[in-house]
Design a protein around this motif. Structure first.
Motif, PDB file in Angstrom:
ATOM      1  N   MET A  53       0.994   9.260   7.059  1.00 24.37           N
ATOM      2  CA  MET A  53       0.406   8.652   5.856  1.00 24.37           C
ATOM      3  C   MET A  53      -0.723   9.522   5.296  1.00 24.37           C
ATOM      4  O   MET A  53      -0.868   9.657   4.080  1.00 24.37           O
ATOM      5  CB  MET A  53      -0.115   7.238   6.165  1.00 24.37           C
ATOM      6  N   SER A  54      -1.532  10.109   6.185  1.00 24.62           N
ATOM      7  CA  SER A  54      -2.623  10.967   5.712  1.00 24.62           C
ATOM      8  C   SER A  54      -2.061  12.183   4.981  1.00 24.62           C
ATOM      9  O   SER A  54      -2.636  12.638   3.987  1.00 24.62           O
ATOM     10  CB  SER A  54      -3.500  11.412   6.875  1.00 24.62           C
ATOM     11  N   GLN A  57      -0.920  10.990   1.662  1.00 26.12           N
ATOM     12  CA  GLN A  57      -2.091  10.761   0.800  1.00 26.12           C
ATOM     13  C   GLN A  57      -2.466  12.042   0.038  1.00 26.12           C
ATOM     14  O   GLN A  57      -2.744  12.011  -1.162  1.00 26.12           O
ATOM     15  CB  GLN A  57      -3.276  10.311   1.672  1.00 26.12           C
ATOM     16  N   ILE A  82       6.294  14.387  -0.332  1.00 27.80           N
ATOM     17  CA  ILE A  82       6.164  12.958  -0.005  1.00 27.80           C
ATOM     18  C   ILE A  82       7.480  12.445   0.577  1.00 27.80           C
ATOM     19  O   ILE A  82       7.510  11.782   1.614  1.00 27.80           O
ATOM     20  CB  ILE A  82       5.775  12.122  -1.257  1.00 27.80           C
ATOM     21  N   GLU A  98       7.280  -1.363  10.550  1.00 23.64           N
ATOM     22  CA  GLU A  98       6.939  -1.033   9.163  1.00 23.64           C
ATOM     23  C   GLU A  98       7.924  -0.027   8.565  1.00 23.64           C
ATOM     24  O   GLU A  98       8.128   0.009   7.345  1.00 23.64           O
ATOM     25  CB  GLU A  98       5.534  -0.427   9.073  1.00 23.64           C
ATOM     26  N   LEU A 101      10.473  -0.681   5.892  1.00 26.68           N
ATOM     27  CA  LEU A 101      10.078  -0.860   4.486  1.00 26.68           C
ATOM     28  C   LEU A 101       9.920   0.457   3.719  1.00 26.68           C
ATOM     29  O   LEU A 101       9.636   0.444   2.520  1.00 26.68           O
ATOM     30  CB  LEU A 101       8.767  -1.654   4.405  1.00 26.68           C
ATOM     31  N   LEU A 131       4.511   4.168  -8.575  1.00 33.22           N
ATOM     32  CA  LEU A 131       4.545   4.670  -7.192  1.00 33.22           C
ATOM     33  C   LEU A 131       3.343   4.144  -6.409  1.00 33.22           C
ATOM     34  O   LEU A 131       3.485   3.637  -5.293  1.00 33.22           O
ATOM     35  CB  LEU A 131       4.559   6.205  -7.202  1.00 33.22           C
ATOM     36  N   CYS A 135       3.219   1.844  -3.067  1.00 33.36           N
ATOM     37  CA  CYS A 135       2.492   2.184  -1.826  1.00 33.36           C
ATOM     38  C   CYS A 135       1.662   0.968  -1.392  1.00 33.36           C
ATOM     39  O   CYS A 135       1.729   0.533  -0.236  1.00 33.36           O
ATOM     40  CB  CYS A 135       1.520   3.350  -2.039  1.00 33.36           C
ATOM     41  N   VAL A 142       2.682  -5.163   5.105  1.00 28.63           N
ATOM     42  CA  VAL A 142       2.567  -4.912   6.550  1.00 28.63           C
ATOM     43  C   VAL A 142       1.129  -5.160   7.044  1.00 28.63           C
ATOM     44  O   VAL A 142       0.764  -4.751   8.142  1.00 28.63           O
ATOM     45  CB  VAL A 142       3.063  -3.492   6.932  1.00 28.63           C
ATOM     46  N   TYR A 144      -1.759  -4.002   5.990  1.00 32.12           N
ATOM     47  CA  TYR A 144      -2.711  -2.887   5.961  1.00 32.12           C
ATOM     48  C   TYR A 144      -3.285  -2.794   4.541  1.00 32.12           C
ATOM     49  O   TYR A 144      -3.515  -1.713   4.034  1.00 32.12           O
ATOM     50  CB  TYR A 144      -2.028  -1.571   6.337  1.00 32.12           C
TER      51      TYR A 144
HETATM   52  C1  HEC Z   1       6.507   1.236   4.886  1.00 27.63           C
HETATM   53  C2  HEC Z   1       5.298   0.760   4.292  1.00 27.63           C
HETATM   54  C3  HEC Z   1       4.370   1.786   3.705  1.00 27.63           C
HETATM   55  C4  HEC Z   1       4.566   2.504   2.555  1.00 27.63           C
HETATM   56  C5  HEC Z   1       5.775   2.464   1.623  1.00 27.63           C
HETATM   57  C6  HEC Z   1       3.377   3.306   2.384  1.00 27.63           C
HETATM   58  N1  HEC Z   1       2.526   3.100   3.418  1.00 27.63           N
HETATM   59 FE1  HEC Z   1       0.734   4.012   3.676  1.00 27.63          FE
HETATM   60  N2  HEC Z   1       0.503   3.057   5.437  1.00 27.63           N
HETATM   61  C7  HEC Z   1       1.394   2.200   6.020  1.00 27.63           C
HETATM   62  C8  HEC Z   1       0.932   1.825   7.327  1.00 27.63           C
HETATM   63  C9  HEC Z   1       1.658   0.920   8.309  1.00 27.63           C
HETATM   64  C10 HEC Z   1      -0.303   2.459   7.515  1.00 27.63           C
HETATM   65  C11 HEC Z   1      -1.208   2.415   8.760  1.00 27.63           C
HETATM   66  C12 HEC Z   1      -0.668   3.482   9.712  1.00 27.63           C
HETATM   67  C13 HEC Z   1      -1.351   3.516  11.044  1.00 27.63           C
HETATM   68  O1  HEC Z   1      -2.354   4.240  11.164  1.00 27.63           O
HETATM   69  O2  HEC Z   1      -0.852   2.891  11.955  1.00 27.63           O
HETATM   70  C14 HEC Z   1      -0.551   3.211   6.300  1.00 27.63           C
HETATM   71  C15 HEC Z   1      -1.691   3.958   6.080  1.00 27.63           C
HETATM   72  C16 HEC Z   1      -1.947   4.675   4.931  1.00 27.63           C
HETATM   73  C17 HEC Z   1      -3.168   5.394   4.662  1.00 27.63           C
HETATM   74  C18 HEC Z   1      -4.389   5.465   5.564  1.00 27.63           C
HETATM   75  C19 HEC Z   1      -4.274   6.692   6.422  1.00 27.63           C
HETATM   76  C20 HEC Z   1      -5.490   6.875   7.268  1.00 27.63           C
HETATM   77  O3  HEC Z   1      -5.305   7.073   8.467  1.00 27.63           O
HETATM   78  O4  HEC Z   1      -6.592   6.855   6.742  1.00 27.63           O
HETATM   79  C21 HEC Z   1      -3.028   5.990   3.443  1.00 27.63           C
HETATM   80  C22 HEC Z   1      -4.050   6.858   2.724  1.00 27.63           C
HETATM   81  C23 HEC Z   1      -1.713   5.666   2.960  1.00 27.63           C
HETATM   82  N3  HEC Z   1      -1.082   4.858   3.880  1.00 27.63           N
HETATM   83  C24 HEC Z   1      -1.199   6.129   1.779  1.00 27.63           C
HETATM   84  C25 HEC Z   1       0.054   5.792   1.298  1.00 27.63           C
HETATM   85  C26 HEC Z   1       0.603   6.292   0.051  1.00 27.63           C
HETATM   86  C27 HEC Z   1      -0.100   7.231  -0.904  1.00 27.63           C
HETATM   87  C28 HEC Z   1       1.825   5.711  -0.072  1.00 27.63           C
HETATM   88  C29 HEC Z   1       2.802   5.847  -1.207  1.00 27.63           C
HETATM   89  C30 HEC Z   1       3.178   7.173  -1.635  1.00 27.63           C
HETATM   90  C31 HEC Z   1       2.045   4.880   1.085  1.00 27.63           C
HETATM   91  N4  HEC Z   1       0.948   4.951   1.889  1.00 27.63           N
HETATM   92  C32 HEC Z   1       3.187   4.138   1.301  1.00 27.63           C
HETATM   93  C33 HEC Z   1       2.574   1.747   5.451  1.00 27.63           C
HETATM   94  C34 HEC Z   1       3.094   2.191   4.265  1.00 27.63           C
END
Ligand code: HEC
Length: 166
Positions: A53-54, A57, A82, A98, A101, A131, A135, A142, A144
């Motif tokens: 995810m980072s 980001q 991405i 998660e 999804l 988008l 996100c 989930v 978060y």
């Molecule tokens: C399937 C569901 C899902 C989708 C779709 C999703 N995320 Fe996430 N995201 C998560 C989950 C679950 C976490 C926490 C992960 C963990 O650390 O366990 C998270 C964490 C994050 C974080 C925090 C990371 C950190 O460690 O600081 C960011 C930033 C982030 N997502 C950005 C995005 C972006 C941008 C998108 C779209 C392009 C997106 N996410 C799409 C589920 C999702």
């Protein structure tokens, strides 16, 4: 790759056991090799969900400045980064519920890809909003939701140019 190594070792092991005769030492050696490989596999580092995810980001932020500058090659690159990270989540994070999804981003990614292919700035901006909402919808679903993403105000790094090279 590692899975196929274990498979090969197992196949060799089975072939040896089928041969009969003086195979005990070889069987033992193979057994310990299989145990070794299993341990290596268990100890292999794989990025966590949060690490993927980072990475996403960063590409999400860069995508914005690439599109704003109508640097469509870079925007295309970032959206594919991405998509690649999302595929890796599906490959390496199968045990996280998660992960199911992840495809919820598909419609927004498709709209974004279309805007980039058409080099359409207005469509790019609206698909970026779509988008980002997708996100956050997943984060909400989930539980978060405290991880809120938004359109960035400033480029994430000062050492990368987002304008097309003149
Ligand atoms: C399937 C569901 C899902 C989708 C779709 C999703 N995320 Fe996430 N995201 C998560 C989950 C679950 C976490 C926490 C992960 C963990 O650390 O366990 C998270 C964490 C994050 C974080 C925090 C990371 C950190 O460690 O600081 C960011 C930033 C982030 N997502 C950005 C995005 C972006 C941008 C998108 C779209 C392009 C997106 N996410 C799409 C589920 C999702």
């Amino acid at each position: 790759m590692k899975k196929s190594l274990v498979f090969l070792a197992l196949a060799a092991f089975l072939a040896m056991s089928a041969c009969g005769g003086n195979q005990t030492a070889e069987v033992k050696a193979l057994q310990s090799r299989v145990a070794d490989l299993e341990k290596q596999l268990a100890d292999t580092y794989k990025p966590g969900f949060g690490e993927f995810m980072s990475g996403i980001q960063v590409h999400h932020a860069k995508l914005w400045f690439a599109g704003l500058n109508q640097n469509w090659d870079l925007a295309d690159f970032e959206v594919h980064e991405i998509m690649e990270a999302l595929e890796n989540i599906q490959k390496y994070q199968t045990e996280r519920k998660e992960t199911a999804l992840i495809p919820s981003l598909d419609p927004a990614l498709k709209t974004m890809n279309d805007a980039i292919q058409k080099q359409d700035l207005a469509a790019f901006k609206s698909s970026y909003e779509l988008l980002t909402t997708a996100c956050n919808n997943c984060h909400r679903d989930v539980h978060y939701e405290f991880n809120q993403v938004k359109t960035p105000d400033q480029p994430p790094f000062s050492n990368q140019a987002f304008q097309i090279r003149k």
